[in-house]
Every structure is written in structure tokens, then in C-alpha cells.
Write an enzyme that holds these catalytic residues in place. Structure first.
Site, PDB file in Angstrom:
ATOM      1  N   THR A  20       1.567   5.379  -8.205  1.00  0.00           N
ATOM      2  CA  THR A  20       0.592   4.527  -8.220  1.00  0.00           C
ATOM      3  C   THR A  20      -0.584   4.964  -8.907  1.00  0.00           C
ATOM      4  OG1 THR A  20       1.399   3.610  -6.107  1.00  0.00           O
ATOM      5  CG2 THR A  20      -0.639   3.088  -6.731  1.00  0.00           C
ATOM      6  N   THR A  95       3.353   8.761  -4.119  1.00  0.00           N
ATOM      7  CA  THR A  95       2.867   9.377  -2.955  1.00  0.00           C
ATOM      8  C   THR A  95       4.358   9.195  -1.939  1.00  0.00           C
ATOM      9  OG1 THR A  95       2.340   7.164  -2.061  1.00  0.00           O
ATOM     10  CG2 THR A  95       0.480   8.646  -2.737  1.00  0.00           C
ATOM     11  N   ASP A  96       5.225   8.180  -2.192  1.00  0.00           N
ATOM     12  CA  ASP A  96       6.343   8.091  -1.486  1.00  0.00           C
ATOM     13  C   ASP A  96       7.298   9.315  -1.128  1.00  0.00           C
ATOM     14  OD1 ASP A  96       5.657   5.451  -0.855  1.00  0.00           O
ATOM     15  OD2 ASP A  96       7.197   4.632  -2.087  1.00  0.00           O
ATOM     16  N   LYS A 167       3.751  12.579   4.359  1.00  0.00           N
ATOM     17  CA  LYS A 167       2.988  11.341   4.461  1.00  0.00           C
ATOM     18  C   LYS A 167       2.766  10.608   5.742  1.00  0.00           C
ATOM     19  CE  LYS A 167       2.777   6.929   1.507  1.00  0.00           C
ATOM     20  NZ  LYS A 167       3.294   6.094   0.361  1.00  0.00           N
TER      21      LYS A 167
HETATM   22  N1  ASP Z   1       6.028   3.705  -4.723  1.00  0.00           N
HETATM   23  C1  ASP Z   1       4.761   4.534  -5.160  1.00  0.00           C
HETATM   24  C2  ASP Z   1       5.510   6.037  -5.465  1.00  0.00           C
HETATM   25  O1  ASP Z   1       5.827   6.706  -4.615  1.00  0.00           O
HETATM   26  C3  ASP Z   1       3.874   4.686  -4.245  1.00  0.00           C
HETATM   27  C4  ASP Z   1       2.531   5.491  -4.587  1.00  0.00           C
HETATM   28  O2  ASP Z   1       2.646   6.194  -5.539  1.00  0.00           O
HETATM   29  O3  ASP Z   1       1.534   5.463  -3.633  1.00  0.00           O
HETATM   30  O4  ASP Z   1       5.596   6.182  -6.779  1.00  0.00           O
END
Ligand code: ASP
Length: 363
Positions: A20, A95-96, A167
Site C-alpha cells: 500500500t 503490511t499483510d 500485524k
Molecule cells: N495488501 C497490502 C499488502 O500487503 C496491504 C498493505 O500494504 O497494507 O501489500
């Protein structure tokens, strides 16, 4: 005499992998990686004031699609650049699965790591001006400029040890936590390190001993009340495809061992664990609540699982334990190929390595 500042700007290698933090919203509002990752640097025009940045796009993925080969790719990229005079590395990441990648890199580099490897990401895309993409990137570069010798996640107001992080929230800017260990620094105007942070002087001597292989064929099963282990039989009777099973337990390692009534026997995991282990498929037990050690469970259902042959994982996070399991399996297989471990000792070697603390991943 005039005082002349000799302070040089730190050199930081910024590796872009996606997430993201760099995404754009398409015409339908769906968040996608940008076509040109190099546009990423524009999200924080102040970056050159903080450090000399060298930018490289390694991949451009939603981290949902990251696989162990990507961890190896990132580890190799850092390893190849380790002697190029960087103070530290920043990895822009989704973040995932950031906590999986941070665990993987920590195991791959081990205790001889002598510089900071800082992962960061964001909850909002850069187009949200009041969001966290720009600020998290700037903060990560600050953290990577410090005297630090470990893989960390810098996110929001904290720096966490990479192999102890998970997370915790899908929207709030305070998105990560370290459930069984203190954050290693608070981010304020200065980076306030806690005494437990690993500094450069704490690194073991010698060049990095890169171990960046991770086995495939691992299955994780999250326990729910009423889960019948018979449903999992195909995993252990299906040929060689499944090479290890993770049971994510309740509490500190508790796995159902059947109630008092005969009709409840079908929920007991003891026979399943024994038969998997008998077929050479190791089973590890992680916890949904890693603050308490699965090595020390005092409850009968947890003790029974270990007696049946399962391997407890201390107070590792579930992510660190599964990554370590892949890492250990790959290493034991290499040792067997090289004749350093006998095939008949495979499971006991896996157990020993899972219980051994390599990079402060558990207490
Ligand atoms: N779906 C995204 C990822 O993990 C979520 C994020 O970056 O917050 O690439």
C-alpha cells in the site's frame, strides 16, 4: 578557529517490493501497485535531506502474493550489497505479510548481521496526504541511519524486532505489535532505543553466513472447537507433498486431547500427531497468543500433544514459528544431502533446531 561539520549524510539502500505504501487507486477505486515504482520516491520529497538514497525496485507486489522465494530474493539482494558502504537498508513492503518477511530475513542473516535492515509499509496509499505512507518511509530511513544491527519493522511510533512482530490492525496507523517482547525503540524527534536493541557492537564477528532457503510443503491448521483430526488425514497419507504441519493452538499450546465421553474421542489429536510423526512429518504447535510459551504449558491437552511427538515453539509469534519451520526444514535437508545429518536423525534434528534460539526469536 571555525568549527567545521564533518558529519556526512548516511547512505541508505531503499529496496522497493510493493504494498500500500506505494499503491495508487485505479479508476474503479481498486488499490494496485503503481506501473512505475520509481515514482515512489516522490511521495517524500524530503528524503534527500535525510540521507543519500539509492533506490532499487526488487518487485512490485501486493504482499499477499509474496512467497518464500521472494524472501530469498530480498535476502540475496541485501547480501550482494552488504559491502557497498550503506549504513542500512530500508525495504518498502506490504503490511499483510511484512512480519513473515522480516522473520525470514532475520533467520537468513543470523547473528552476524552488522547493519540495520528496516521494513516499513503503510495503511494508506500515498495519495492520502494525512495518512502514513510518507511519514513511515521517512521514519524508516531515520531508523536505518542509526547504530543498529538487526532486522526490524519500523511502523507508526515504534520499532519492533522483526522476528517478534505481528500485524494487529487492518486500518489503524498503529498496525503492528510485538506481543511477547518490548518494542526496541520509540520513534520521537529522536529514535529512543531501549537497552534490548542490538547495536553494531553486539553483532557476532565474521562475514554474514547467509542461509536463505525455506522449505515448501508446509500446511498450517488453525484449531477451532470441534475440528476432527480425521479431516486432516489426507495430508499425511497423500504421498510426499506435505513436509510439515503447523497446528495453531488455543492458549499456550493446548491441542484437544478428547473429553471424557467416548463420542468425544474423535476430536483428540494424539493419534493423528503420532501417526504424522511416524511417517516422518514433523508437527509444530504455535499459539494464537504467543505471549505465553508453548514450551511451558502446564495443561494436560498441551502436554499430551508434546508427548505424542509435536514440537512446541516457545513464545515465538505464529509468523516467526512458521518461517523458522520452513528455514529449519531446508537446512536439515541440506545437512542430510551433505552427509552432516543422518536421515534417521531428521526429526530429532528438526526438533533441536526449532528449540534452539538463533536470533532472539523467543525467550
Ligand atoms: N495488501 C497490502 C499488502 O500487503 C496491504 C498493505 O500494504 O497494507 O501489500
Amino acid at each position: 578557529m571555525t568549527a567545521v561539520s564533518t558529519e556526512e549524510k548516511p547512505r541508505i539502500c531503499l529496496l522497493y517490493t510493493g504494498g500500500t505504501i506505494g499503491m495508487i487507486a485505479d479508476e474503479y477505486g481498486v488499490l494496485r501497485p503503481p506501473k512505475e515504482a520509481s515514482d515512489f520516491l516522490k511521495i517524500a520529497p524530503e528524503l534527500p535531506d535525510l540521507a543519500d538514497i539509492e533506490f532499487e525496485e526488487l518487485m512490485n507486489k501486493d504482499s499477499t502474493n509474496m512467497v518464500p522465494a521472494d524472501w530469498t530474493h530480498i535476502a540475496n539482494a541485501i547480501y550482494e550489497r552488504r559491502n557497498e558502504g550503506y549504513n542500512g537498508f530500508v525495504i518498502a513492503h506490504g503490511t499483510d505479510t511484512m512480519h513473515f518477511t522480516s522473520s525470514a530475513l532475520a533467520f537468513a542473516f543470523g547473528s552476524k548481521l552488522k547493519f540495520p535492515v528496516v521494513l516499513t509499509g503503510a495503511q494508506t496509499i500515498p495519495a492520502i496526504y494525512y495518512g502514513d505512507a510518507r511519514i513511515n518511509l521517512l521514519r524508516a530511513v531515520r531508523v536505518a541511519s542509526e547504530n543498529l544491527a538487526e532486522v526490524v519493522i519500523s511502523f507508526g511510533d515504534y520499532v519492533f524486532r522483526g522476528c517478534r512482530t505481528q500485524k494487529k490492525d487492518e486500518r489503524k496507523f498503529d498496525a503492528f505489535e510485538s506481543p511477547a517482547y518490548y518494542p526496541i525503540a520509540d520513534i520521537t524527534e529522536k529514535i529512543l532505543f531501549h537497552p534490548n536493541a542490538r547495536r553494531k557492537k553486539d553483532a557476532e564477528e565474521g562475514d554474514l553466513d547467509l542461509q536463505a532457503d525455506f522449505a515448501d510443503g508446509i500446511v498450517q491448521v488453525g484449531l477451532i472447537p470441534g475440528l476432527e483430526p480425521a479431516l486432516l488425514e489426507p495430508l499425511i497419507n497423500g504421498g510426499k507433498r506435505c513436509r510439515g504441519i503447523v497446528l495453531q493452538s488455543f492458549g499456550a499450546g493446548n491441542v484437544p486431547n478428547g473429553g471424557d465421553r467416548p463420542e468425544e474421542r474423535k476430536y483428540a489429536f494424539g493419534d493423528f500427531i503420532q501417526s504424522a510423526v511416524g511417517k516422518g512429518i514433523p508437527i509444530v504447535i504455535t499459539s494464537q497468543f504467543p505471549a505465553n510459551s508453548t514450551l511451558e504449558t502446564k495443561y494436560a491437552p498441551g502436554v499430551a500433544a508434546v508427548e505424542a511427538g509435536a514440537i512446541a515453539t516457545g513464545n515465538m509469534t505464529s509468523a516467526a514459528a512458521t518461517v523458522k519451520f520452513r528455514w529449519v526444514l531446508a537446512q536439515v535437508e541440506r545437512e542430510i544431502r551433505q552427509g552432516m545429518t543422518m536421515e534417521r536423525d531428521r526429526l530429532s534434528r528438526v526438533k533441536w533446531m526449532m528449540h534452539h534460539r538463533y536470533i532472539l526469536e523467543m525467550d
